[in-house]
Scaffold this motif. Structure first.
Motif: not given
Length: 183
Positions: A23-26, A30-34, A131-139, A144-145
């Motif tokens: 789960a950590f790896i996933k 996911r953080v890197e992908e966002t 970009v704004a949406y991607s920032r929200q998704l990243y955060n 979660n991480w």
């Protein structure tokens, strides 16, 4: 019987360990992908800048200073470090420079009516929204991480494998200021 119970407990702990580690790896991926999604949008934005500058140059030849600021801000993005926060700070500078370019269109009605300029302005606006949406998704993904890194019992595995909290993206203090509206 005792050995059977001890063996079952060990098997359960191993399965929980493997599941938590995976789960950590996933989550890390996911953080890197966002972040990569933000990077793609920022790259798209940088690619649109030369076209915008060239379009404006044709109409506002004596506004060279403004255009040079946009180009300098774009170049600072390219030179920014690998830190997401550093790259976004450089992009915030570009946002300010772009605002001044769009303000030029108010002084040049023929520029404001130019189809290429209008299309580029629309493309940049769409990219800003992405970009704004991607920032929200990243955060959200980083939250979660970080929750997993700090929560028990997954924090034990996080410490064993040196999984660290990630930094969330924040906005600059200048972006927090309330814009003034005058009539």
């Amino acid at each position: 019987m005792f050995f059977l119970i001890a063996f079952a407990v060990i098997i359960i702990l191993v399965i929980l360990y493997i599941g938590t580690y995976n789960a950590f790896i996933k989550n890390r991926n996911r953080v890197e992908e966002t972040w990569a999604q933000i990077d793609v949008q920022l790259k798209r934005r940088c690619d649109l800048i030369p076209n915008l500058v060239e379009t404006v140059k044709g109409f506002a030849r004596h506004e060279q200073d403004t255009l040079e600021k946009v180009i300098a801000a774009r170049n600072s993005i390219i030179a920014a470090g690998n830190s997401p926060q550093q790259q976004l700070e450089a992009n915030n500078q570009l946002t300010g420079a772009l605002r001044s370019v769009f303000a030029l269109s108010e002084s040049y009605p023929e520029l404001k009516a130019n189809d290429s300029f209008v299309e580029l302005q629309h493309e940049l606006s769409t990219t800003e929204n992405k970009v704004a949406y991607s920032r929200q998704l990243y955060n959200s993904t980083v939250m979660n991480w970080n929750n997993r890194v700090e929560s028990f019992p997954s924090n034990i595995i996080a410490n064993l494998h040196h999984f660290k909290k990630q930094e969330m993206l924040s906005i600059a203090d200048t972006e927090r200021e309330t814009p003034s509206v005058k009539f």
